[in-house]
Motif scaffolding. Structure first.
Motif, short mmCIF file in Angstrom:
data_model
loop_
_atom_site.label_atom_id
_atom_site.label_comp_id
_atom_site.label_asym_id
_atom_site.label_seq_id
_atom_site.Cartn_x
_atom_site.Cartn_y
_atom_site.Cartn_z
N CYS A 223 5.74 -16.02 66.52
CA CYS A 223 7.03 -16.44 65.98
C CYS A 223 7.02 -17.93 65.61
O CYS A 223 7.61 -18.34 64.61
CB CYS A 223 8.15 -16.18 66.99
SG CYS A 223 8.61 -14.44 67.15
N ASN A 232 13.42 -13.43 60.73
CA ASN A 232 12.93 -12.34 61.59
C ASN A 232 13.83 -12.30 62.82
O ASN A 232 13.86 -13.23 63.62
CB ASN A 232 11.48 -12.58 61.99
CG ASN A 232 10.88 -11.38 62.71
OD1 ASN A 232 11.59 -10.60 63.34
ND2 ASN A 232 9.56 -11.25 62.64
N CYS A 235 12.52 -12.94 66.27
CA CYS A 235 12.13 -14.31 66.63
C CYS A 235 13.31 -15.26 66.75
O CYS A 235 13.13 -16.45 67.02
CB CYS A 235 11.16 -14.85 65.57
SG CYS A 235 9.57 -13.98 65.49
#
Length: 367
Positions: A223, A232, A235
């Motif tokens: 991440c 994302n 993350c």
């Protein structure tokens, strides 16, 4: 021959005889001082830190504050009370202590890593023997406040997988502050510590705990390396770490068939290079090796265990260096490596060879 020499000495006047004995004592003392003390400085003084990779223009841009000087050694195998003869123990520990202390004084590294098998009998040691081994280790490998020492676990410290217990693992972790899946970040460079003995893949309690920590850490690292504009959800709440591909530090090498492709002065003897390696004993299994590569996409892997040096490429791009044993009991010419590490630049590595014990053996023989 010996009787004629002693007869010659006996026929000399007392003054000349004393002069001869004094010269003999001086010569023997000089040889002992050189072979047991000065030779370490003479040899290690020749070791030099490598230059930063990327050419002279890059070397000028990189400041000393961003460069991490590391020393990597492996397989010290401090002898224990069961198999270690006191004279052999005394000799080997003196050699390693002098080499290590001389290297610290001359090279002044920022950090030192020992890649497992610190002890020879940790897998068998009762509490009192373990405490004695730890005391001797701390004496031999003491270090200044300007240097950090990090120790990785090996099979001789806690046993092979079938011998490994939670008690032995916890005992090692308590002394050396080691945890599999632990991340150490220095000057923006990420190091991942791996208990490779626990990469058996059979779901044992220690193995499950170790793998869970490694998976969680790999998620954080992956991440952290994503671009800021990359969204994302997985993350979003993850702690951000330095965006740097990690260096894996472990005892067992990743899977390779043998040392057949290894070369160099400190590689395995010719008669041993083609002996096939056994998975989960000489090297990690193919499955465990692939897991580590998938999880971390490391920039470099450093391992020990084989007692011989080897450099290999995994997946055609990930280098691994197996570091030879630092003990003269396992090798005639122990060595260690000296990587110069900079975040996001290729690692520059030099090898430092200690003296060959056969050199002083020949000198002493001809005294």
């Amino acid at each position: 021959m010996l009787s004629s020499s002693s007869t010659t000495v006996n026929n000399l006047p007392l003054k000349k005889r004393l002069c001869f004995l004094l010269k003999l004592v001086c010569f023997v003392s000089s040889v002992l001082i050189f072979c047991e003390f000065l030779i370490y400085y003479v040899v290690i003084f020749q070791c030099q830190w490598p230059e930063v990779k990327g050419g002279a223009h890059m070397s000028k841009k990189v400041t000393s504050a961003s460069v991490l000087k590391a020393i990597i050694l492996a397989d010290t195998h401090l002898l224990g009370e069961i198999k270690g003869h006191w004279l052999d123990k005394l000799r080997r520990e003196w050699q390693m202590e002098r080499s290590f202390q001389t290297a610290l004084w001359l090279l002044q590294p920022d950090i030192v890593f020992i890649l497992g098998d610190v002890f020879d009998e940790g897998k068998w040691s009762l509490p009192q023997a373990w405490a004695d081994d730890v005391r001797r280790f701390r004496k031999m490998f003491k270090y200044p406040v300007s240097t950090e020492l990090v120790v990785i676990v090996g099979n001789h410290d806690i046993g092979f997988h079938y011998e490994m217990t939670t008690y032995k693992v916890n005992r090692f972790e308590k002394v050396f502050n080691f945890t599999s899946g632990k991340l150490i970040t220095r000057k923006g460079i990420n190091f991942v510590l791996v208990n490779s003995v626990a990469m058996e893949g059979d779901g044992c309690a220690v193995c499950r705990t170790s793998e869970a920590k490694l998976v969680a850490l790999s998620h954080k690292l992956n991440c952290s390396q994503q671009k800021p504009n990359h969204s994302n959800k997985r993350c979003s709440d993850v702690e951000k770490l330095p965006a740097s591909e990690p260096i894996l530090l472990q005892h067992y090498p990743l899977y390779r068939k043998s040392d057949a492709e290894c070369s160099g002065e400190d590689s395995a003897p010719p008669g041993e290079k083609n002996i096939p390696f056994k998975e989960k004993y000489d090297v990690l299994s193919q499955e465990a090796s692939q897991k580590l590569i998938w999880w971390f996409h490391p920039r470099l892997i450093l391992s020990g265990h084989t007692h011989s040096a080897c450099e290999v490429l995994h997946a055609g791009k990930i280098p691994e260096i197996s570091v030879p044993s630092f003990s003269w009991r396992n090798r005639n010419n122990p060595s260690f490596i000296m990587p110069l590490l900079v975040q996001r630049l290729k690692s520059s590595i030099e090898w430092c060879f200690t003296h060959s014990q056969s050199v002083c053996a020949i000198v002493k023989f001809y005294e």
